[in-house]
Write an enzyme that holds these catalytic residues in place. Sequence first.
Site, PDB file in Angstrom:
ATOM      1  N   CYS A 244       1.556  -4.872  -3.579  1.00 33.46           N
ATOM      2  CA  CYS A 244       1.456  -5.060  -2.129  1.00 33.46           C
ATOM      3  C   CYS A 244       0.087  -5.639  -1.813  1.00 33.46           C
ATOM      4  O   CYS A 244      -0.928  -4.992  -2.063  1.00 33.46           O
ATOM      5  CB  CYS A 244       1.654  -3.742  -1.380  1.00 33.46           C
ATOM      6  N   ASN A 253       4.881  -3.422 -10.151  1.00 26.54           N
ATOM      7  CA  ASN A 253       6.293  -3.089  -9.983  1.00 26.54           C
ATOM      8  C   ASN A 253       6.881  -2.627 -11.315  1.00 26.54           C
ATOM      9  O   ASN A 253       6.389  -2.978 -12.390  1.00 26.54           O
ATOM     10  CB  ASN A 253       7.066  -4.322  -9.499  1.00 26.54           C
TER      11      ASN A 253
END
Length: 309
Positions: A244, A253
């Site tokens: 992010c 991720n």
Amino acid sequence: MNGIDILVSEVGPRDGLQSISQIMPTAAKCEWISLLAAAGVREIEVGSFVPPSVLPQMADTAELVVHARTIPGLEVAVLVPNLRGAENALAAGAHKISIPLSVSETHSLKNVRRTHEQMLDEIRAIAGRVSALPEAQRPHFEVGLSTAFGCTLEGPVSEDLVVRLAAAAIEAGAAEVGLSDTTGYANPAQVRRLVKKVWDAVGREKLNGVHLHNTRGQGLANALAAMDIGITTVDASMGGVGGCPFAPGASGNIVTEDLVFLVEAMGLRTGIDFDGLLRAREYLCAALPDVEIYGFTPEAGLPRGFGEQ
């Protein structure tokens, strides 16, 4: 779920590419999406309808939606920050629209420049637009509860607040909520506990998916905890690309390739072919030669006899 047990939702084209400085050419993105779909990936978040001045990496999202919609059987998902983004997503023809509602209001102000109440207003407005469409044309509208497990800006996040915002999002018209570990704070016990609390508040059918990061090495453990109690959709990014950009330190991720191996090794079905997945990975590595690509399974290879039993 159409012959699969766990839906691995690929978010690399959105969450992955938005977090790197290099802008992948549109044609390359289209080819990558096609290769992912050819490998059996059923749902791909192809981009985000945000202003190009904010995230130039996402400027071609409408073109990607148009391309992805030509692929039979593929659920085309996008992220939107507000009503305007949702209207663009509707015009492009996305099958699924997700909007982030940060449980940390500090993160919400940093990420989308809106308070909780302002975001709930946006959710109501989007739900109104969706419900005004003929039923066959309505996209699935999901609210992702960002920073649900902790925030780099605020620290610990109240689980009661997560539950209240989940209920408020459903009341505002969302079809479903998801839980997002935006900053990689979660642990397996927390995942089990929070999923159950949200289920108690909104019903099991209103929470099916989680978005987890591997920032502190807990991504697959958290995914397993979620699946063990009944979560059926897990987001992942090929090669672990992304994070992010508005949450410091929120890298990592879950690696799609490792998640697929985990699920299939347990005897559950993802519908994804490893050979096809590795072809998509090879293409991604060639398209992003300066970006670090992660994954244990692609490096080690599949165990001898895997998939033959």
